[in-house]
Design a protein around this motif. Structure first.
Motif, short mmCIF file in Angstrom:
data_model
loop_
_atom_site.label_atom_id
_atom_site.label_comp_id
_atom_site.label_asym_id
_atom_site.label_seq_id
_atom_site.Cartn_x
_atom_site.Cartn_y
_atom_site.Cartn_z
N UNK A 398 0.81 -1.22 0.00
CA UNK A 398 0.00 0.00 0.00
C UNK A 398 0.84 1.27 0.00
N UNK A 399 2.05 1.21 0.58
CA UNK A 399 2.91 2.39 0.59
C UNK A 399 3.56 2.64 -0.77
N UNK A 400 3.91 1.57 -1.48
CA UNK A 400 4.59 1.72 -2.76
C UNK A 400 3.63 1.96 -3.92
N UNK A 401 2.41 1.49 -3.80
CA UNK A 401 1.47 1.54 -4.93
C UNK A 401 1.19 2.96 -5.43
N UNK A 402 0.95 3.96 -4.57
CA UNK A 402 0.61 5.29 -5.10
C UNK A 402 1.81 6.14 -5.50
N UNK A 403 3.05 5.68 -5.26
CA UNK A 403 4.22 6.50 -5.54
C UNK A 403 4.52 6.58 -7.03
N UNK A 405 6.78 6.36 -10.45
CA UNK A 405 7.70 5.28 -10.84
C UNK A 405 9.14 5.58 -10.44
N UNK A 406 9.56 6.85 -10.58
CA UNK A 406 10.95 7.18 -10.25
C UNK A 406 11.22 7.05 -8.76
N UNK A 407 10.29 7.53 -7.95
CA UNK A 407 10.47 7.44 -6.51
C UNK A 407 10.40 5.99 -6.03
N UNK A 408 9.50 5.20 -6.64
CA UNK A 408 9.40 3.80 -6.26
C UNK A 408 10.68 3.05 -6.63
N UNK A 409 11.23 3.34 -7.80
CA UNK A 409 12.47 2.67 -8.21
C UNK A 409 13.63 3.03 -7.29
N UNK A 410 13.66 4.27 -6.82
CA UNK A 410 14.72 4.69 -5.90
C UNK A 410 14.63 3.94 -4.59
N UNK A 411 13.41 3.79 -4.07
CA UNK A 411 13.23 3.05 -2.82
C UNK A 411 13.53 1.57 -3.00
N UNK A 412 13.15 0.99 -4.14
CA UNK A 412 13.42 -0.42 -4.38
C UNK A 412 14.93 -0.66 -4.53
#
Length: 442
Positions: A398-403, A405-412
């Motif tokens: 639920x935390x990653x879904x609304x982010x 793509x660039x921010x999600x890739x950085x966190x991953x």
């Protein structure tokens, strides 16, 4: 969201013609089903449901302006109009369902498994208010039903169980209930009331949510963990009913010994009793989960998506067959929605196999399957570790879904395990929350 709840009120006075009423109603449904199966080609050409129903009623009911094609009124004289229409609706539904299933079967081209039209089904009569059902005097646990005594339809006074009559106003106060339906369970008769409610499920943001993650098990009925989005654990509870399970396993042992000596021809009653014990165990487990989630003001209850396919083998196959995992989740979902809580499910792969602290796979104890050993040497309860991982997977998703793509890739990139949801554990949620806080501060 609309939820439909039902409750059966037991009829205490049993010397009423309830059996004759059910029999005459089921005979009427069976007769109408045979009729509509014969003329279905004519009825299916009528697209509108109301016109189709009126045409079907004109076929069997005689009036001053209508001559019936079939002798339904002669076979079932003086049947109340509301009950007749209920039987017509039930018969039309049965024939329509049969024709749909038959068409699907013909399309498959399989020779076996042809659908059958069941005329003598377990239809239950509905007692519409004022014309077939009347409430008794205020303060008295009684009601009046219009029943068939073998010759005519007459009004009978029935006495209802007091605890059931106290339950309805206490839990359904201010809600409109539907007309009751007569049903028979375990040689007793009940009036089944239904209530439709409009509920609004909680819309709390993910970062402010409190969840109750549940790990359903066989040794322990359920392990619940109250958790926040940052991984803070607010509470834990082990839900178990050892006396109920001991009673059920004792009856299974009696069945096993009886079958060994006499065969399985006369064990239907024993199996029915065991199934009732198992159903009651599922009800108690679901109720305990909902009460614990409500006590801690949970917004979401998180379960595993449990899908067991294929043949079950091993020494615990009977326990797995009796495990009412889907029934518990279904009951929890209904009760949670009534209390404005949401239900969510996550992938069950590796929730019990991986340690919550991120140390890797665990080793189960052979003597006590509920305990395990982490690779660090730590001894821990395996079901509790799984409940931590269940809650963590929900929040990671639920935390990653609304982010973006660039921010999600950085966190991953900073927390690689969150890329693959089936390997996420509780420790990954803590790391993800820390990285999100650093990214927010930057």
């Amino acid at each position: 969201m609309r939820t439909v709840s039902s409750y059966g009120v037991e009829i205490r006075k049993q010397n009423i013609p309830a059996r004759q009423t059910m029999e005459i109603y089921r005979q009427a449904v069976g007769y109408l089903t045979e009729i509509y199966a014969q003329v279905w080609e004519e009825l299916r050409k009528i697209p509108e449901t109301k016109k189709r129903f009126n045409t079907a009623e004109h076929m069997v009911h005689m009036t001053k302006k209508n001559t019936a094609r079939f002798d339904f009124d002669l076979r079932f004289p003086k049947m109340p109009s509301y009950l007749r229409r209920s039987a017509i609706q039930h018969a039309l539904g049965s024939v329509s369902s049969y024709e749909t299933r038959l068409g699907q079967w013909k399309e498959t081209g399989v020779l076996s498994g042809r659908p059958k039209l069941t005329c003598r089904n377990h239809a239950m009569p509905v007692f519409y208010r004022d014309v077939m059902y009347r409430e008794g005097a205020e303060g008295k646990d009684e009601a009046y039903l219009k029943l068939y005594d073998g010759h005519d339809w007459k009004w009978f006074r029935v006495y209802l169980k007091r605890t059931d009559m106290e339950y309805l106003p206490r839990n359904w106060k201010g809600k409109k209930t539907s007309a009751p339906a007569l049903e028979k369970r375990h040689r007793r008769y009940f009036l089944r009331f239904s209530c439709t409610e409009e509920v609004t499920l909680t819309k709390t943001p993910v970062k402010e949510q409190i969840i109750c993650s549940v790990d359903l098990g066989i040794n322990t009925d359920a392990v619940c963990t109250i958790m926040r989005s940052d991984g803070t654990v607010l509470g834990r509870r082990f839900i178990d009913h050892p006396s109920e399970k001991d009673r059920m396993y004792r009856t299974l042992g009696r069945i096993r010994r009886f079958q060994r000596e006499h065969g399985s021809a006369q064990t239907q009653g024993r199996w029915a009793y065991t199934k009732r014990l198992n159903t009651e165990l599922g009800k108690k487990t679901a109720g305990a989960i909902i009460r614990y989630a409500e006590e801690n003001h949970a917004d979401v209850i998180v379960f595993e998506y449990l899908e067991m396919q294929g043949k079950i083998s091993g020494k615990k196959k009977q326990k797995l067959h009796l495990w009412r995992k889907r029934d518990i989740q279904r009951r929890c979902e209904h009760q949670a929605h009534r209390k404005e809580m949401r239900i969510s499910r996550i992938c069950a792969w590796n929730t019990s196999r991986l340690a919550y602290d991120g140390s890797g796979a665990v080793t189960r104890d052979r003597e006590n399957h509920s305990l395990c050993t982490f690779q660090t040497g730590k001894r821990y309860n395996c079901d509790l570790s799984a409940s931590y991982n269940i809650g963590a997977r929900y929040f990671i998703r639920e935390l990653l879904k609304p982010l973006p793509a660039t921010e999600r890739s950085l966190l991953e990139a900073k927390v690689p395990p969150v890329k693959r949801r089936t390997s996420c554990v509780y420790a990954d949620l803590r790391k993800l929350h820390s990285e999100m806080e650093l990214l927010k501060a930057a």
